[in-house]
Write a protein that holds these residues in place. Structure first.
Motif, PDB file in Angstrom:
ATOM      1  N   ILE A  55     -18.323  12.144  -2.625  1.00 43.63           N
ATOM      2  CA  ILE A  55     -17.329  11.698  -3.601  1.00 43.63           C
ATOM      3  C   ILE A  55     -16.301  10.815  -2.913  1.00 43.63           C
ATOM      4  CG2 ILE A  55     -15.416  12.425  -5.096  1.00 43.63           C
ATOM      5  CD1 ILE A  55     -16.961  14.987  -5.671  1.00 43.63           C
ATOM      6  N   LEU A  56     -15.826  11.254  -1.762  1.00 48.35           N
ATOM      7  CA  LEU A  56     -14.818  10.509  -1.011  1.00 48.35           C
ATOM      8  C   LEU A  56     -15.339   9.142  -0.592  1.00 48.35           C
ATOM      9  CD1 LEU A  56     -12.002  10.503   0.227  1.00 48.35           C
ATOM     10  CD2 LEU A  56     -12.959  11.612   2.264  1.00 48.35           C
ATOM     11  N   SER A  57     -16.637   9.044  -0.313  1.00 53.07           N
ATOM     12  CA  SER A  57     -17.206   7.754   0.095  1.00 53.07           C
ATOM     13  C   SER A  57     -17.087   6.723  -1.023  1.00 53.07           C
ATOM     14  CB  SER A  57     -18.670   7.930   0.507  1.00 53.07           C
ATOM     15  OG  SER A  57     -19.499   8.222  -0.614  1.00 53.07           O
ATOM     16  N   VAL A  58     -17.255   7.155  -2.267  1.00 52.31           N
ATOM     17  CA  VAL A  58     -17.113   6.242  -3.407  1.00 52.31           C
ATOM     18  C   VAL A  58     -15.668   5.770  -3.537  1.00 52.31           C
ATOM     19  CG1 VAL A  58     -17.309   6.008  -5.912  1.00 52.31           C
ATOM     20  CG2 VAL A  58     -19.015   7.309  -4.661  1.00 52.31           C
ATOM     21  N   VAL A  59     -14.732   6.699  -3.402  1.00 54.10           N
ATOM     22  CA  VAL A  59     -13.314   6.365  -3.504  1.00 54.10           C
ATOM     23  C   VAL A  59     -12.929   5.357  -2.422  1.00 54.10           C
ATOM     24  CG1 VAL A  59     -10.960   7.264  -3.400  1.00 54.10           C
ATOM     25  CG2 VAL A  59     -12.751   8.595  -4.526  1.00 54.10           C
ATOM     26  N   VAL A  60     -13.443   5.531  -1.210  1.00 55.64           N
ATOM     27  CA  VAL A  60     -13.131   4.629  -0.110  1.00 55.64           C
ATOM     28  C   VAL A  60     -13.730   3.243  -0.347  1.00 55.64           C
ATOM     29  CG1 VAL A  60     -13.545   4.163   2.348  1.00 55.64           C
ATOM     30  CG2 VAL A  60     -12.848   6.449   1.606  1.00 55.64           C
ATOM     31  N   LEU A  61     -14.995   3.190  -0.754  1.00 52.98           N
ATOM     32  CA  LEU A  61     -15.672   1.912  -0.953  1.00 52.98           C
ATOM     33  C   LEU A  61     -15.131   1.136  -2.158  1.00 52.98           C
ATOM     34  CD1 LEU A  61     -19.432   2.726  -0.212  1.00 52.98           C
ATOM     35  CD2 LEU A  61     -17.924   1.234   1.095  1.00 52.98           C
ATOM     36  N   TYR A  62     -14.755   1.865  -3.210  1.00 55.73           N
ATOM     37  CA  TYR A  62     -14.274   1.211  -4.438  1.00 55.73           C
ATOM     38  C   TYR A  62     -12.805   1.550  -4.674  1.00 55.73           C
ATOM     39  CZ  TYR A  62     -19.211   0.283  -5.431  1.00 55.73           C
ATOM     40  OH  TYR A  62     -20.500  -0.157  -5.376  1.00 55.73           O
ATOM     41  N   PHE A 178     -21.621   5.396 -10.019  1.00 60.72           N
ATOM     42  CA  PHE A 178     -20.840   5.822  -8.859  1.00 60.72           C
ATOM     43  C   PHE A 178     -19.451   6.291  -9.289  1.00 60.72           C
ATOM     44  CE2 PHE A 178     -23.238   2.503  -6.099  1.00 60.72           C
ATOM     45  CZ  PHE A 178     -24.378   3.279  -6.157  1.00 60.72           C
ATOM     46  N   PHE A 179     -18.807   5.504 -10.155  1.00 55.56           N
ATOM     47  CA  PHE A 179     -17.455   5.863 -10.604  1.00 55.56           C
ATOM     48  C   PHE A 179     -17.469   7.195 -11.359  1.00 55.56           C
ATOM     49  CE2 PHE A 179     -16.884   1.003 -11.085  1.00 55.56           C
ATOM     50  CZ  PHE A 179     -16.746   0.866  -9.707  1.00 55.56           C
ATOM     51  N   MET A 185     -18.700  15.153 -10.228  1.00 60.10           N
ATOM     52  CA  MET A 185     -19.049  15.970  -9.073  1.00 60.10           C
ATOM     53  C   MET A 185     -17.865  16.802  -8.593  1.00 60.10           C
ATOM     54  SD  MET A 185     -21.320  13.011  -7.227  1.00 60.10           S
ATOM     55  CE  MET A 185     -21.249  13.737  -5.606  1.00 60.10           C
ATOM     56  N   PHE A 186     -16.669  16.224  -8.686  1.00 64.68           N
ATOM     57  CA  PHE A 186     -15.482  16.981  -8.292  1.00 64.68           C
ATOM     58  C   PHE A 186     -15.292  18.177  -9.222  1.00 64.68           C
ATOM     59  CE2 PHE A 186     -10.961  18.010  -8.492  1.00 64.68           C
ATOM     60  CZ  PHE A 186     -10.684  18.184  -7.136  1.00 64.68           C
ATOM     61  N   GLY A 187     -15.478  17.945 -10.530  1.00 64.94           N
ATOM     62  CA  GLY A 187     -15.330  19.026 -11.504  1.00 64.94           C
ATOM     63  C   GLY A 187     -16.367  20.114 -11.304  1.00 64.94           C
ATOM     64  N   ALA A 188     -17.620  19.705 -11.067  1.00 63.76           N
ATOM     65  CA  ALA A 188     -18.693  20.679 -10.853  1.00 63.76           C
ATOM     66  C   ALA A 188     -18.445  21.495  -9.591  1.00 63.76           C
ATOM     67  CB  ALA A 188     -20.037  19.958 -10.750  1.00 63.76           C
ATOM     68  N   THR A 189     -17.972  20.817  -8.544  1.00 64.21           N
ATOM     69  CA  THR A 189     -17.690  21.516  -7.292  1.00 64.21           C
ATOM     70  C   THR A 189     -16.542  22.499  -7.451  1.00 64.21           C
ATOM     71  OG1 THR A 189     -18.448  19.598  -6.011  1.00 64.21           O
ATOM     72  CG2 THR A 189     -17.082  21.204  -4.863  1.00 64.21           C
ATOM     73  N   ALA A 190     -15.459  22.048  -8.104  1.00 63.87           N
ATOM     74  CA  ALA A 190     -14.299  22.919  -8.318  1.00 63.87           C
ATOM     75  C   ALA A 190     -14.677  24.137  -9.146  1.00 63.87           C
ATOM     76  CB  ALA A 190     -13.182  22.133  -9.005  1.00 63.87           C
ATOM     77  N   LYS A 191     -15.505  23.915 -10.191  1.00 70.54           N
ATOM     78  CA  LYS A 191     -15.943  25.008 -11.058  1.00 70.54           C
ATOM     79  C   LYS A 191     -16.775  26.022 -10.262  1.00 70.54           C
ATOM     80  CE  LYS A 191     -16.928  27.092 -15.059  1.00 70.54           C
ATOM     81  NZ  LYS A 191     -17.952  28.065 -14.619  1.00 70.54           N
ATOM     82  N   LYS A 192     -17.668  25.516  -9.424  1.00 74.28           N
ATOM     83  CA  LYS A 192     -18.526  26.396  -8.634  1.00 74.28           C
ATOM     84  C   LYS A 192     -17.698  27.201  -7.641  1.00 74.28           C
ATOM     85  CE  LYS A 192     -22.845  27.589  -7.890  1.00 74.28           C
ATOM     86  NZ  LYS A 192     -23.716  28.099  -8.955  1.00 74.28           N
ATOM     87  N   GLY A 218     -22.144  13.847   5.385  1.00 74.77           N
ATOM     88  CA  GLY A 218     -22.492  13.274   4.088  1.00 74.77           C
ATOM     89  C   GLY A 218     -21.638  12.065   3.756  1.00 74.77           C
ATOM     90  N   PHE A 219     -20.350  12.125   4.074  1.00 72.74           N
ATOM     91  CA  PHE A 219     -19.421  11.013   3.820  1.00 72.74           C
ATOM     92  C   PHE A 219     -19.846   9.763   4.585  1.00 72.74           C
ATOM     93  CE2 PHE A 219     -15.767   8.699   5.623  1.00 72.74           C
ATOM     94  CZ  PHE A 219     -15.251   8.137   4.459  1.00 72.74           C
ATOM     95  N   VAL A 220     -20.092   9.899   5.884  1.00 74.05           N
ATOM     96  CA  VAL A 220     -20.450   8.749   6.723  1.00 74.05           C
ATOM     97  C   VAL A 220     -21.772   8.139   6.275  1.00 74.05           C
ATOM     98  CG1 VAL A 220     -21.050   8.009   9.053  1.00 74.05           C
ATOM     99  CG2 VAL A 220     -19.163   9.631   8.706  1.00 74.05           C
TER     100      VAL A 220
END
Length: 265
Positions: A55-62, A178-179, A185-192, A218-220
């Motif tokens: 998730i962080l990789s998308v935020v960094v790239l975009y 990607f957006f 994914m953040f919501g699914a992760t937080a819920k889990k 995973g980020f790199v």
């Protein structure tokens, strides 16, 4: 799980999360091949929580896209609605299927066949800029994304195909996918994570280290995977990914039907 296994799974997650090949399916297969029980409580947590790095990789790239008008966020919220509804209604069924190698292999095979024809099916796109997607089209893409709740389908493939069905170009559909991945994914992760906490599960120091290493790797890896995927998809389309999925699906099903088991408990 040890640190070497966490690194390998981190590489798998980074490579496959934004490709139309199913990261969850590959993580389940990878866990089985590494001798990790994919139905183990921590392993299920790891498979979901490791998405934070990608998730962080998308935020960094975009980065610039996440500081635009509020309409950009509203469209993402609208596209998330179907996943929130379906995820809430069918959470138990989703968790039940999460460790099934057979379902993953079947989904890979069927999805691969679909990808062979998808470029010809959705021709004449009208929109090349992901930000310009309309609200109703964003909602439809969100419905397509729900197919990825079946292990092996691929969230990326489902949402990109949904975008193409809504007249986005391959590039625009991939970028919107990607957006959309960030809040979904953040919501699914937080819920889990919350569910595990409510059940009384607590991550120990060793497990916390595994999560940190897996997310970092995973980020790199995802940074390079996203850049390469956009370039390749724009030029060549989905056919190669379809062939890959079919080959992997057939090999796994043949292995299973031959009387062997990939689930090493």
């Amino acid at each position: 799980m040890n640190y070497i296994q966490a690194i390998i799974l981190g590489i798998i997650e980074g490579l496959t999360e934004f490709l139309p090949v199913s990261s969850t399916g590959h993580l389940i297969i990878g866990s089985a091949l590494l001798g990790i029980d994919s139905k183990d409580q921590f392993v299920q947590l790891f498979i979901v929580a490791i998405q934070l790095g990608t998730i962080l990789s998308v935020v960094v790239l975009y980065f610039k896209h996440f500081f635009k008008t509020l309409n950009f966020y509203y469209k993402l919220v609208v596209a998330m609605i179907p996943a929130v509804v379906f995820g809430t209604l069918f959470m138990k069924q989703i968790d039940h299927f999460l460790g099934s190698i057979e379902i993953v292999a079947t989904s890979l095979l069927v999805g691969g066949i679909v990808l062979l024809f998808i470029d010809k099916l959705f021709k004449n796109p009208k929109e090349d800029i992901a930000d310009n997607i309309k609200y109703k089209n964003a909602f439809v893409v969100g419905i397509w994304q729900c197919l990825a709740m079946i292990p092996g389908v691929s969230r990326s493939a489902a949402s990109i195909i949904g975008g193409m069905q809504q007249k986005l170009t391959r590039k625009a559909a991939a970028e919107f996918s990607f957006f959309l991945a960030v809040p979904t994914m953040f919501g699914a992760t937080a819920k889990k994570l919350l569910d595990f906490y409510k059940q009384g599960y607590r991550v120990n120091a060793h497990e916390l280290g595994l999560l940190a290493v897996g997310n970092l790797v995973g980020f790199v890896v995802a940074i390079f995977a996203i850049k390469s995927f956009i370039t390749y998809l724009t030029k060549h389309g989905f056919k190669a990914f379809g062939i890959y999925r079919i080959i992997v699906g057939v090999i796994i099903l043949a292995f299973i039907f031959s009387g062997h088991s990939l689930q090493m408990m």
